[in-house]
Every structure is written in C-alpha cells, then in structure tokens.
Design a protein around this motif. Sequence first.
Motif, PDB file in Angstrom:
ATOM      1  N   ALA A  49       0.826  -1.208   0.000  1.00  0.00           N
ATOM      2  CA  ALA A  49       0.000   0.000   0.000  1.00  0.00           C
ATOM      3  C   ALA A  49       0.853   1.249   0.000  1.00  0.00           C
ATOM      4  O   ALA A  49       0.568   2.218  -0.717  1.00  0.00           O
ATOM      5  N   ILE A  52       2.223   1.707  -3.506  1.00  0.00           N
ATOM      6  CA  ILE A  52       1.220   2.177  -4.462  1.00  0.00           C
ATOM      7  C   ILE A  52       0.927   3.649  -4.246  1.00  0.00           C
ATOM      8  O   ILE A  52       0.781   4.433  -5.203  1.00  0.00           O
ATOM      9  N   GLN A  53       0.855   4.099  -2.981  1.00  0.00           N
ATOM     10  CA  GLN A  53       0.583   5.510  -2.716  1.00  0.00           C
ATOM     11  C   GLN A  53       1.723   6.405  -3.157  1.00  0.00           C
ATOM     12  O   GLN A  53       1.533   7.597  -3.404  1.00  0.00           O
ATOM     13  N   TYR A  89      -8.451   0.296   1.347  1.00  0.00           N
ATOM     14  CA  TYR A  89      -7.335   1.079   0.811  1.00  0.00           C
ATOM     15  C   TYR A  89      -7.219   0.960  -0.712  1.00  0.00           C
ATOM     16  O   TYR A  89      -6.421   1.666  -1.307  1.00  0.00           O
ATOM     17  N   LEU A  90      -7.978   0.088  -1.318  1.00  0.00           N
ATOM     18  CA  LEU A  90      -7.861  -0.162  -2.753  1.00  0.00           C
ATOM     19  C   LEU A  90      -9.230  -0.550  -3.279  1.00  0.00           C
ATOM     20  O   LEU A  90     -10.017  -1.195  -2.575  1.00  0.00           O
ATOM     21  N   SER A 108      -6.576   3.999  -5.546  1.00  0.00           N
ATOM     22  CA  SER A 108      -5.885   3.869  -4.255  1.00  0.00           C
ATOM     23  C   SER A 108      -6.346   4.992  -3.335  1.00  0.00           C
ATOM     24  O   SER A 108      -6.439   6.151  -3.750  1.00  0.00           O
TER      25      SER A 108
END
Length: 310
Positions: A49, A52-53, A89-90, A108
């Motif tokens: 996560a 990805i952020q 979160y996704l 995201s």
Amino acid sequence: MDTPQISAPSRAPSSGVVHINTRHTSRFTVVGNHLTQHSELSLTAIGLAAHIQSLPAGARIGIKHLAERFPESETRIAAALRELEAHGYLKRTRERLPSGRVVTRTVSYNQPVTGATPAGAPRPQPEPEPEPEPKPKQQPQPQPSPVRPAPAHLPRPETDKPAPVPAPASIPAPPRPSLPEPQVHDLDRHRTALDLLADLRRHEPRLLLGEADIHRLAPAVAAWFERDAHPDAVRRTLVADLPGSLTRPAGLIAHRLTTLLPPPLPTAVPAEEPAPRHDPLQNCDGCDRAFRAPEPGHCRECRTDLEEAA
C-alpha cells in the motif's frame, strides 16, 4: 551572578528503536499511521500500500508487473491486494471499453473507505426539488411532430438486434482414398514400377522421389500395369501438366495414381461361329428338277435310277 540555564539533551530510550529524522523537501509521500500500524493487515500488504501511494497517477500496478518489480510471488502479491481491497485502501473495477476490450480500473485511497465513500470525504447533499411552476390558463396543445426515420449509421436498440445465428458445426473432411493395389502380386511388374518411379526425375527434375516414397507408390503403379497400361502411358500421365509450385511431388504422384486409375479392359468376346454354308441350287440333267449340289449333275433319284439300270 546568575548561572545560564542549559537544557540537557533528551535521553535516549534504554531499549527499542531510536529515530533520527531528517525533514524531506522533495520526493516524499505522506502515509498515515492508520496504515503503517494497521493491526489486521500483513506486512506485505502494508508495504505494498505504501508503494502504491508513492506512485504517480497512471502507473501500472498489475500483479505481473509488481511480481517483476519485487521478489514476492504473484500469489503473495494477489493476496496482499485483496487485503487492501477488503480494508478499504484499494478498489478495483472491471470496465469494458468501446472497442470491446475489458480493463481493470484501480483506485488507491490514503484513507480507508467504508462502502463507496472515502473516510473524511464530504458526502453529496441531495439537491432541493424545484417548486412546480403555475400552469397557464390556456396552454396550446403541441402539434405532433412528424416521425423521421433514424439515420442508417445510428446503432439500433439492443432489442432490435436479431438473435445470433449459431455457427454451423464443422463437417469433418472425408478420408483420402487409399492407393490402388494389384490383385495379383507380380514380381516383374513390381520391379518395372520401381524403375519407372525412380526414372521420373530424368524426365522432370522436380519429381525427385525418396526411396521410401518409391516403395510406397510402386504397388499402385503395378496396379496400372495389371490393367494393361503401358509404362510410357503411365509416365506421361505422371509427368504431364505439373503445377508451377511443386513442394510435395510424392503427394501429387499418389493423387494421380489414385484418381486417374484406368478401368480394366473388357473381356474379349469370342468370335461367332460362321453360319453353315448351303450348296447352290442345280437343275438335274435328267428330270430338270432343282436340287442342291456343289456341281451340276443328276439329282438323287436320277442317280439311283442310273445305278439300277447299270
């Protein structure tokens, strides 16, 4: 004299981690502690996560792409993506493009979402309904407009589409006919057939046959000989009118030997026996009566009277 107060440095903890923080001025990502200290997410999901952020918008985060970037397997990455999706979160949705291709849209969230609205995001307020306008006393009725046919290029509604016609079942190709075989095995005919097939390359260089093909095709040539086909006639049939591009000469020879096989000659009919020959009519020299005899003379009765008189 006053003694200046000197602040003592903070004492480091006796155990645990010690932080030495430097203020970032570029290339940094703000990640909330609700993610980094999540009690239900795995360490792989938390790290994924955060990665990805930190990516720019439009970056590829497919499972195969992430598996090429990190040492984790596709199975662990897929499981981590499912964890992030389950905890908000996704969000991944599949959409069909106008071209018919199906793509996956990934969103995201730096704050976990509950349902379809992110945490902390303002919810849309319902718009007030407009007050109804007063109707006029006399409202002219609209004239019906003429119905115009829809342009040919516009797509028809889904309900107007005809039902798809099922594709016809594929019909299996008929089996190829087998090569002809002679009814009686003749060693001389078989040898002549082998020589004829091996000699074809002298008359046409493209008809160069391998030894295995020559032995496979020899019985078919012997079947032609059995039906009284002369070797020269068989050779002319196999060599004549060849196609421009010849890649499989053995297949062409097998096709011609099978499809152009002459029929057996009809059985010879024995000659008819000649009709019995009759002697010509003669006039008897004694009684002038007609009788059949090869030469003129007397009839049987006159010859009998002559013998008795003698």
